[in-house]
Design a protein around this motif. Structure first.
Motif, PDB file in Angstrom:
ATOM      1  N   THR A  91      -9.478   6.611   7.460  1.00 29.17           N
ATOM      2  CA  THR A  91     -10.000   5.534   6.617  1.00 29.17           C
ATOM      3  C   THR A  91      -8.915   5.103   5.621  1.00 29.17           C
ATOM      4  O   THR A  91      -8.017   5.892   5.309  1.00 29.17           O
ATOM      5  N   PRO A  92      -8.972   3.855   5.125  1.00 29.09           N
ATOM      6  CA  PRO A  92      -7.897   3.347   4.251  1.00 29.09           C
ATOM      7  C   PRO A  92      -7.685   4.188   2.983  1.00 29.09           C
ATOM      8  O   PRO A  92      -6.584   4.195   2.433  1.00 29.09           O
ATOM      9  N   ASP A  93      -8.716   4.907   2.524  1.00 28.80           N
ATOM     10  CA  ASP A  93      -8.517   5.722   1.315  1.00 28.80           C
ATOM     11  C   ASP A  93      -7.690   6.982   1.599  1.00 28.80           C
ATOM     12  O   ASP A  93      -7.397   7.751   0.685  1.00 28.80           O
ATOM     13  N   CYS A 133       0.998   3.407   0.524  1.00 28.61           N
ATOM     14  CA  CYS A 133       2.223   2.772   1.030  1.00 28.61           C
ATOM     15  C   CYS A 133       3.330   2.859  -0.005  1.00 28.61           C
ATOM     16  O   CYS A 133       3.083   2.876  -1.209  1.00 28.61           O
ATOM     17  N   GLY A 134       4.559   2.890   0.484  1.00 32.61           N
ATOM     18  CA  GLY A 134       5.697   3.032  -0.420  1.00 32.61           C
ATOM     19  C   GLY A 134       6.888   2.201  -0.003  1.00 32.61           C
ATOM     20  O   GLY A 134       6.951   1.698   1.120  1.00 32.61           O
ATOM     21  N   ASN A 135       7.815   2.067  -0.945  1.00 37.06           N
ATOM     22  CA  ASN A 135       9.071   1.371  -0.728  1.00 37.06           C
ATOM     23  C   ASN A 135       9.987   2.320   0.048  1.00 37.06           C
ATOM     24  O   ASN A 135      10.851   2.997  -0.514  1.00 37.06           O
ATOM     25  N   ARG A 141       5.794 -16.288   7.041  1.00 38.36           N
ATOM     26  CA  ARG A 141       4.629 -16.925   6.407  1.00 38.36           C
ATOM     27  C   ARG A 141       4.452 -16.437   4.968  1.00 38.36           C
ATOM     28  O   ARG A 141       4.080 -17.194   4.087  1.00 38.36           O
ATOM     29  N   ALA A 142       4.760 -15.168   4.742  1.00 44.09           N
ATOM     30  CA  ALA A 142       4.574 -14.593   3.398  1.00 44.09           C
ATOM     31  C   ALA A 142       5.567 -15.172   2.390  1.00 44.09           C
ATOM     32  O   ALA A 142       5.314 -15.163   1.183  1.00 44.09           O
ATOM     33  N   LEU A 143       6.689 -15.682   2.878  1.00 43.51           N
ATOM     34  CA  LEU A 143       7.716 -16.209   1.968  1.00 43.51           C
ATOM     35  C   LEU A 143       7.167 -17.331   1.085  1.00 43.51           C
ATOM     36  O   LEU A 143       7.557 -17.468  -0.081  1.00 43.51           O
ATOM     37  N   ALA A 144       6.243 -18.128   1.631  1.00 48.70           N
ATOM     38  CA  ALA A 144       5.725 -19.288   0.901  1.00 48.70           C
ATOM     39  C   ALA A 144       4.971 -18.882  -0.368  1.00 48.70           C
ATOM     40  O   ALA A 144       4.838 -19.678  -1.295  1.00 48.70           O
ATOM     41  N   ASP A 145       4.502 -17.644  -0.424  1.00 45.94           N
ATOM     42  CA  ASP A 145       3.704 -17.201  -1.584  1.00 45.94           C
ATOM     43  C   ASP A 145       4.477 -16.290  -2.527  1.00 45.94           C
ATOM     44  O   ASP A 145       3.879 -15.540  -3.309  1.00 45.94           O
ATOM     45  N   LEU A 146       5.805 -16.369  -2.476  1.00 46.09           N
ATOM     46  CA  LEU A 146       6.587 -15.425  -3.288  1.00 46.09           C
ATOM     47  C   LEU A 146       6.481 -15.686  -4.797  1.00 46.09           C
ATOM     48  O   LEU A 146       6.974 -14.890  -5.592  1.00 46.09           O
ATOM     49  N   ASN A 147       5.853 -16.793  -5.182  1.00 45.86           N
ATOM     50  CA  ASN A 147       5.600 -17.004  -6.623  1.00 45.86           C
ATOM     51  C   ASN A 147       4.528 -16.051  -7.145  1.00 45.86           C
ATOM     52  O   ASN A 147       4.417 -15.830  -8.342  1.00 45.86           O
ATOM     53  N   LEU A 148       3.745 -15.498  -6.234  1.00 46.02           N
ATOM     54  CA  LEU A 148       2.665 -14.574  -6.635  1.00 46.02           C
ATOM     55  C   LEU A 148       3.094 -13.122  -6.460  1.00 46.02           C
ATOM     56  O   LEU A 148       3.885 -12.805  -5.572  1.00 46.02           O
ATOM     57  N   TYR A 149       2.543 -12.255  -7.287  1.00 40.07           N
ATOM     58  CA  TYR A 149       2.783 -10.820  -7.117  1.00 40.07           C
ATOM     59  C   TYR A 149       2.258 -10.356  -5.766  1.00 40.07           C
ATOM     60  O   TYR A 149       1.288 -10.920  -5.240  1.00 40.07           O
ATOM     61  N   SER A 150       2.872  -9.297  -5.256  1.00 39.00           N
ATOM     62  CA  SER A 150       2.360  -8.707  -4.022  1.00 39.00           C
ATOM     63  C   SER A 150       1.048  -7.975  -4.315  1.00 39.00           C
ATOM     64  O   SER A 150       0.749  -7.672  -5.472  1.00 39.00           O
ATOM     65  N   ASP A 151       0.270  -7.711  -3.276  1.00 44.63           N
ATOM     66  CA  ASP A 151      -0.986  -6.972  -3.426  1.00 44.63           C
ATOM     67  C   ASP A 151      -0.653  -5.530  -3.816  1.00 44.63           C
ATOM     68  O   ASP A 151      -0.074  -4.787  -3.025  1.00 44.63           O
ATOM     69  N   PRO A 152      -1.020  -5.100  -5.040  1.00 42.05           N
ATOM     70  CA  PRO A 152      -0.654  -3.749  -5.470  1.00 42.05           C
ATOM     71  C   PRO A 152      -1.366  -2.657  -4.672  1.00 42.05           C
ATOM     72  O   PRO A 152      -0.940  -1.505  -4.685  1.00 42.05           O
ATOM     73  N   ASP A 153      -2.446  -3.028  -3.972  1.00 41.03           N
ATOM     74  CA  ASP A 153      -3.177  -2.039  -3.171  1.00 41.03           C
ATOM     75  C   ASP A 153      -2.770  -2.069  -1.699  1.00 41.03           C
ATOM     76  O   ASP A 153      -3.287  -1.272  -0.909  1.00 41.03           O
ATOM     77  N   CYS A 154      -1.887  -2.973  -1.302  1.00 44.88           N
ATOM     78  CA  CYS A 154      -1.480  -3.121   0.111  1.00 44.88           C
ATOM     79  C   CYS A 154      -2.705  -3.096   1.015  1.00 44.88           C
ATOM     80  O   CYS A 154      -2.734  -2.388   2.038  1.00 44.88           O
ATOM     81  N   VAL A 213       0.553   8.481  -9.838  1.00 45.68           N
ATOM     82  CA  VAL A 213       1.998   8.476 -10.103  1.00 45.68           C
ATOM     83  C   VAL A 213       2.579   7.097  -9.775  1.00 45.68           C
ATOM     84  O   VAL A 213       3.297   6.501 -10.580  1.00 45.68           O
ATOM     85  N   ARG A 214       2.236   6.600  -8.574  1.00 45.02           N
ATOM     86  CA  ARG A 214       2.779   5.304  -8.134  1.00 45.02           C
ATOM     87  C   ARG A 214       2.503   4.201  -9.153  1.00 45.02           C
ATOM     88  O   ARG A 214       3.410   3.470  -9.552  1.00 45.02           O
ATOM     89  N   CYS A 215       1.244   4.114  -9.605  1.00 42.10           N
ATOM     90  CA  CYS A 215       0.874   3.019 -10.503  1.00 42.10           C
ATOM     91  C   CYS A 215       1.364   3.245 -11.929  1.00 42.10           C
ATOM     92  O   CYS A 215       1.270   2.350 -12.770  1.00 42.10           O
ATOM     93  N   SER A 216       1.900   4.428 -12.200  1.00 36.49           N
ATOM     94  CA  SER A 216       2.514   4.679 -13.504  1.00 36.49           C
ATOM     95  C   SER A 216       4.006   4.365 -13.469  1.00 36.49           C
ATOM     96  O   SER A 216       4.690   4.473 -14.485  1.00 36.49           O
ATOM     97  N   ILE A 217       4.511   4.052 -12.285  1.00 35.49           N
ATOM     98  CA  ILE A 217       5.926   3.684 -12.145  1.00 35.49           C
ATOM     99  C   ILE A 217       6.042   2.197 -11.842  1.00 35.49           C
ATOM    100  O   ILE A 217       6.679   1.449 -12.573  1.00 35.49           O
ATOM    101  N   ASN A 218       5.376   1.789 -10.739  1.00 32.45           N
ATOM    102  CA  ASN A 218       5.470   0.396 -10.310  1.00 32.45           C
ATOM    103  C   ASN A 218       4.371   0.109  -9.291  1.00 32.45           C
ATOM    104  O   ASN A 218       4.518   0.436  -8.126  1.00 32.45           O
ATOM    105  N   PRO A 219       3.274  -0.505  -9.738  1.00 30.71           N
ATOM    106  CA  PRO A 219       2.176  -0.763  -8.802  1.00 30.71           C
ATOM    107  C   PRO A 219       2.551  -1.774  -7.712  1.00 30.71           C
ATOM    108  O   PRO A 219       1.883  -1.845  -6.686  1.00 30.71           O
ATOM    109  N   TYR A 220       3.637  -2.541  -7.935  1.00 27.27           N
ATOM    110  CA  TYR A 220       4.078  -3.514  -6.920  1.00 27.27           C
ATOM    111  C   TYR A 220       5.238  -2.940  -6.123  1.00 27.27           C
ATOM    112  O   TYR A 220       6.241  -3.617  -5.875  1.00 27.27           O
ATOM    113  N   ASN A 221       5.114  -1.679  -5.742  1.00 26.78           N
ATOM    114  CA  ASN A 221       6.261  -1.003  -5.104  1.00 26.78           C
ATOM    115  C   ASN A 221       6.577  -1.526  -3.708  1.00 26.78           C
ATOM    116  O   ASN A 221       7.678  -1.318  -3.222  1.00 26.78           O
ATOM    117  N   VAL A 222       5.624  -2.197  -3.065  1.00 24.51           N
ATOM    118  CA  VAL A 222       5.919  -2.786  -1.751  1.00 24.51           C
ATOM    119  C   VAL A 222       5.814  -4.305  -1.876  1.00 24.51           C
ATOM    120  O   VAL A 222       4.745  -4.834  -2.225  1.00 24.51           O
TER     121      VAL A 222
END
Ligand code: PLP
Length: 350
Positions: free
Chosen positions: A75-77, A81-83, A48-61, A234-243
């Motif tokens: 709690t979520p905080d 998540c990582g690659n 299902r997610a394939l259909a939206d690959l024109n959009l960036y992934s959620d940087p906050d997962c 650190v993550r967002c200074s490298i690649n916020p779309y890491n997943v």
């Protein structure tokens, strides 16, 4: 090496992953992947997610972190998540080690720790395992550096108890302690419940081994929100779309199907006991593994010969050319069919 390569990396020896050969079909027991396919829900959500690959992934997962938090009672905080969990471990070396704060880990453990430290020019303090490849928890008390322990350890499969790790946490209030739980689902105790009590604890886990998603590249860290914020900087200074988006969806699908993962882990644990018995009766000595692999040494045949002969017979296993363990093989616990093929090949070689 080109003349353009920065001198800062010229001495770097990269991590060598287990091979993924394409020349013929192998019984692949060399990289601790799951023999079982991803959960049907993982495949459905990913499709299902394939259909939206024109959009960036959620940087906050967001949804994935919510599901992980729910699964582990935090709690979520408390979740990042990582690659792959390698991503999280790499962030941890960057965030919590430097010239003044060395990385502290065992002589025989996950090989990537050395590479991360070298890449960041972080000094290391290497602690030899005791006889029988055991970690002595006391060796890590007052470590004066950031501690990295794989639990269960790789490639030995031997696990510490949560009580033993708690002792390490108590004596290291000034340092971060990273517990790499890549194999925890195969019968070891998780330290996740301790994050509420110890603000210096980071636990990492992966979807690569127990959750049949190695190719999706998904791992996560659980810790007090303070540590998570540092890792996130650190993550967002490298690649916020890491997943990527497909992997985030597959991860949510997998967690919605906890029973599937639990069943598969049960099968692996059962096969591990069978494989251990059979190998012992063929003259192997084995460690007490709590992982999805066994660590075995034959009483008379060298590791290099055995590894090469198995390869000729179409069976891949992992061997590390390091002094203390060069005669050992690390063999992934696969399906029943793979296990019979392995045992049959070993029987012929012997
Ligand atoms: C496999 C493994 C990892 C990382 O796996 P990812 O695929 O990057 O999640 C981390 N630590 C240990 C000890 C491992 O064996």
């Amino acid at each position: 090496m080109s003349g353009y390569f920065s001198p800062k990396y010229r001495e770097l020896s990269p991590y060598v992953p287990g091979e993924q050969p394409k020349d013929r079909k192998y019984v692949k027991l060399n990289t601790n992947e799951s023999p079982f396919p991803p959960s049907p829900l993982a495949l459905e959500y990913a499709a299902r997610a394939l259909a939206d690959l024109n959009l960036y992934s959620d940087p906050d997962c967001t949804e994935l972190r919510r599901r992980i938090a729910l699964t582990y009672g935090v709690t979520p905080d408390c979740v990042i998540c990582g690659n792959g969990s390698d991503d999280i471990l790499s962030f941890a070396f960057q965030a919590f080690c430097d010239g003044e704060t060395p990385a502290v880990f065992a002589d025989i453990t996950y090989g990537f720790y050395r590479v991360f430290a070298a890449r960041e020019r972080i000094p290391v303090r290497i602690i030899p395992l005791k006889d029988g490849f055991r970690i002595d928890p006391a060796d890590y008390h007052n470590a004066e550096g950031t501690v990295f322990i794989a639990n269960p350890n790789a490639p030995t499969g031997i696990a510490l108890t949560v009580g033993e790790i708690e002792g390490i946490l108590k004596s290291n209030e000034k340092n971060v302690v990273v517990i790499d739980e890549a194999y925890v689902d195969f019968d070891a105790e998780s330290c996740v419940p301790l994050i509420k009590k110890y603000r210096n604890l980071l636990v990492t886990q992966t979807f690569s081994k127990s959750r049949s998603l190695a190719g999706g590249r998904l791992g996560f860290g659980i810790a007090d929100p303070g540590l998570i914020r540092d890792l996130d900087t650190v993550r967002c200074s490298i690649n916020p779309y890491n997943v990527n988006a497909v992997t985030q969806a597959a991860g949510v699908g997998t967690l919605s199907d906890g029973e599937y993962t639990a069943e598969n882990c049960k099968k692996i644990i059962k096969t591990r006991a069978y494989l251990t018995d059979r190998l012992a009766s063929l003259g192997f000595r084995l460690t007490d593994s709590s992982a999805n692999f066994v660590f075995a040494k034959h009483e008379s045949i060298g590791g290099d010969v055995l590894c090469a002969k198995l390869r000729e017979k179409g069976v891949l296993v992992r061997r590390f050319d390091t002094e203390r363990i060069r005669d050992h093989l690390r063999i992934t616990v696969g399906s029943d069919e793979q296990t019979e093929k392995l045992l049959c090949a070993i029987g012929e070689i012997l």
